[in-house]
Design a protein around this motif. Structure first.
Motif, short mmCIF file in Angstrom:
data_model
loop_
_atom_site.label_atom_id
_atom_site.label_comp_id
_atom_site.label_asym_id
_atom_site.label_seq_id
_atom_site.Cartn_x
_atom_site.Cartn_y
_atom_site.Cartn_z
N LEU A 82 0.83 -1.20 0.00
CA LEU A 82 0.00 0.00 0.00
C LEU A 82 0.87 1.25 0.00
O LEU A 82 1.67 1.45 0.91
CB LEU A 82 -0.90 -0.01 1.25
CG LEU A 82 -2.11 0.91 1.26
CD1 LEU A 82 -3.16 0.41 0.28
CD2 LEU A 82 -2.70 0.97 2.66
N HIS A 83 0.72 2.07 -1.04
CA HIS A 83 1.39 3.37 -1.07
C HIS A 83 0.37 4.40 -0.60
O HIS A 83 -0.57 4.75 -1.32
CB HIS A 83 1.87 3.71 -2.49
CG HIS A 83 2.88 2.74 -3.01
ND1 HIS A 83 3.18 2.61 -4.35
CD2 HIS A 83 3.67 1.84 -2.37
CE1 HIS A 83 4.11 1.67 -4.50
NE2 HIS A 83 4.41 1.19 -3.33
N ASP A 115 1.35 10.15 -14.60
CA ASP A 115 1.92 10.83 -13.44
C ASP A 115 3.16 10.12 -12.89
O ASP A 115 3.69 10.51 -11.85
CB ASP A 115 0.86 10.92 -12.32
CG ASP A 115 -0.28 11.84 -12.70
OD1 ASP A 115 -0.10 12.66 -13.62
OD2 ASP A 115 -1.36 11.74 -12.08
N ASN A 116 3.58 9.06 -13.60
CA ASN A 116 4.78 8.30 -13.20
C ASN A 116 4.66 7.74 -11.79
O ASN A 116 5.64 7.70 -11.03
CB ASN A 116 6.03 9.18 -13.31
CG ASN A 116 6.34 9.57 -14.74
OD1 ASN A 116 6.25 8.75 -15.65
ND2 ASN A 116 6.69 10.84 -14.94
N LYS A 117 3.47 7.31 -11.44
CA LYS A 117 3.26 6.68 -10.14
C LYS A 117 3.29 5.16 -10.30
O LYS A 117 2.91 4.63 -11.34
CB LYS A 117 1.93 7.13 -9.54
CG LYS A 117 1.84 8.63 -9.27
CD LYS A 117 0.54 9.00 -8.61
CE LYS A 117 0.42 10.51 -8.41
NZ LYS A 117 1.47 11.06 -7.54
N THR A 118 3.74 4.49 -9.27
CA THR A 118 3.84 3.03 -9.30
C THR A 118 2.59 2.41 -8.68
O THR A 118 2.18 2.80 -7.58
CB THR A 118 5.08 2.56 -8.52
OG1 THR A 118 6.25 3.15 -9.08
CG2 THR A 118 5.20 1.04 -8.58
N LEU A 119 2.00 1.48 -9.39
CA LEU A 119 0.82 0.79 -8.86
C LEU A 119 1.21 -0.09 -7.68
O LEU A 119 2.19 -0.84 -7.76
CB LEU A 119 0.17 -0.07 -9.95
CG LEU A 119 -0.32 0.64 -11.21
CD1 LEU A 119 -0.90 -0.37 -12.18
CD2 LEU A 119 -1.36 1.69 -10.87
N ASP A 120 0.47 0.00 -6.60
CA ASP A 120 0.73 -0.89 -5.48
C ASP A 120 -0.16 -2.12 -5.58
O ASP A 120 -0.99 -2.24 -6.50
CB ASP A 120 0.56 -0.17 -4.14
CG ASP A 120 -0.84 0.42 -3.95
OD1 ASP A 120 -1.79 -0.07 -4.59
OD2 ASP A 120 -0.98 1.36 -3.15
N VAL A 121 0.00 -3.05 -4.65
CA VAL A 121 -0.74 -4.31 -4.71
C VAL A 121 -2.24 -4.09 -4.55
O VAL A 121 -3.05 -4.75 -5.20
CB VAL A 121 -0.21 -5.29 -3.64
CG1 VAL A 121 -1.06 -6.56 -3.60
CG2 VAL A 121 1.24 -5.65 -3.93
N PHE A 122 -2.63 -3.14 -3.70
CA PHE A 122 -4.06 -2.90 -3.51
C PHE A 122 -4.72 -2.47 -4.82
O PHE A 122 -5.82 -2.94 -5.15
CB PHE A 122 -4.29 -1.83 -2.44
CG PHE A 122 -5.75 -1.56 -2.17
CD1 PHE A 122 -6.45 -2.36 -1.28
CD2 PHE A 122 -6.42 -0.54 -2.82
CE1 PHE A 122 -7.81 -2.14 -1.04
CE2 PHE A 122 -7.77 -0.31 -2.58
CZ PHE A 122 -8.46 -1.11 -1.69
N ILE A 123 -4.06 -1.60 -5.57
CA ILE A 123 -4.63 -1.17 -6.85
C ILE A 123 -4.70 -2.33 -7.83
O ILE A 123 -5.69 -2.50 -8.55
CB ILE A 123 -3.83 0.01 -7.43
CG1 ILE A 123 -4.05 1.26 -6.59
CG2 ILE A 123 -4.22 0.27 -8.89
CD1 ILE A 123 -3.27 2.48 -7.06
N LEU A 124 -3.67 -3.17 -7.86
CA LEU A 124 -3.70 -4.34 -8.73
C LEU A 124 -4.88 -5.25 -8.38
O LEU A 124 -5.54 -5.81 -9.26
CB LEU A 124 -2.39 -5.12 -8.62
CG LEU A 124 -1.15 -4.49 -9.26
CD1 LEU A 124 0.06 -5.38 -9.03
CD2 LEU A 124 -1.37 -4.25 -10.75
#
Length: 276
Positions: A82-83, A115-124
């Protein structure tokens, strides 16, 4: 007046998005309003960052728990699960999955990437849920496989998300994938939590046709871990067994139920006679 001037923070935007998602009936502009709120938040966050409340942390309560966001139960997880800066995206992807709106979900994915943000596991997990709830098992399975091959830490929640979502509609293909996913999970020494086990059993017990294999397997995993099933999952499983004529009429279904801690009933098992 700008959103920053009004003092709105990311949790205010998250609440507004959740309110639109929960509004009934769902209107044609629901998705548009959700995207607009995300865009407004992006404008606000570039002006004024959000800070966690130190007093809440001293009390052992995160803001996610305080505001009851969908990420509240995961906020203490580590390893990139989680980010917390992505709170608004978390709530929005969660809303898309509940609304089964693949178009908006994919628009959000593009916004995150721009926005060059990294997807975290929750979003996946929410992306997988959105595809699964929309009947697109293949794309959800592909996301799962790509993550597992990425070298990142495997998460039991991804297995459970795929297994539970694959059962939507109770198609033979979906039920088979759900079973294989849990078998793969077990082979890698991952175990179900009580909540995961009960959620899976409750969904699997809704299968009207087929051999009830998934429900039986979920029950077996729970029994192996000595997980006490919740009354709703017990009732659903029992009702599913009763409807299967090929089973023995004197089948005895024994499960440990949470009896009150008093008298001689404490800790005893409940035997449900299938001959009714």
């Amino acid at each position: 007046m700008t959103a920053a001037g009004l003092g709105l923070n990311k949790f205010c935007y998250a609440g507004l998005i959740a309110a639109h998602k929960n509004k009934t009936p769902i209107t044609d502009d629901t998705a548009t309003k959700i995207i607009e709120l995300v865009e407004q938040f992006k404008g606000w966050s570039s002006v004024k960052g959000s800070r966690d409340n130190a007093e809440n942390f001293m009390m052992g309560i995160s803001e996610e728990e305080l505001y009851n966001t969908p990420t509240a139960e995961y906020v203490h997880r580590r390893s990139g699960f989680l980010h917390r800066k992505l709170t608004v995206y978390h709530v929005t992807f969660y809303a898309c999955a509940d609304l089964r709106n693949v178009e908006v979900m994919e628009t959000l994915l593009e916004m995150v990437r721009r926005d060059n943000k990294t997807l975290d596991v929750f979003i996946l997990m929410q992306v997988m849920r959105c595809y699964l709830h929309s009947g697109d098992i293949e794309r959800a399975h592909k996301i799962f496989e790509e993550y597992m091959k990425s070298g990142k830490q495997a998460m039991v929640e991804l297995y459970v998300t795929l297994a539970e979502g694959a059962m939507v509609g109770y198609t033979p293909k979906g039920m088979q994938l759900a079973l294989e996913t849990l078998e793969n999970m077990t082979s890698r020494d991952f175990f179900l939590s009580p909540k995961m086990g009960n959620d899976l059993l409750l969904v699997a017990a809704g299968e009207k046709t087929g051999g009830y294999t998934m429900a039986n397997y979920a029950r077996d995993l729970m029994q192996a871990r000595k997980i006490i099933p919740s009354p709703p999952s017990v009732e659903a499983y029992y009702n599913g067994l009763k409807k299967r004529k090929h089973r023995s009429q004197d089948f005895q279904f024994s499960l440990m139920l949470p009896y009150p801690q008093s008298g001689d009933l404490s800790g005893k098992s409940l035997s449900l006679n299938m001959s009714e």
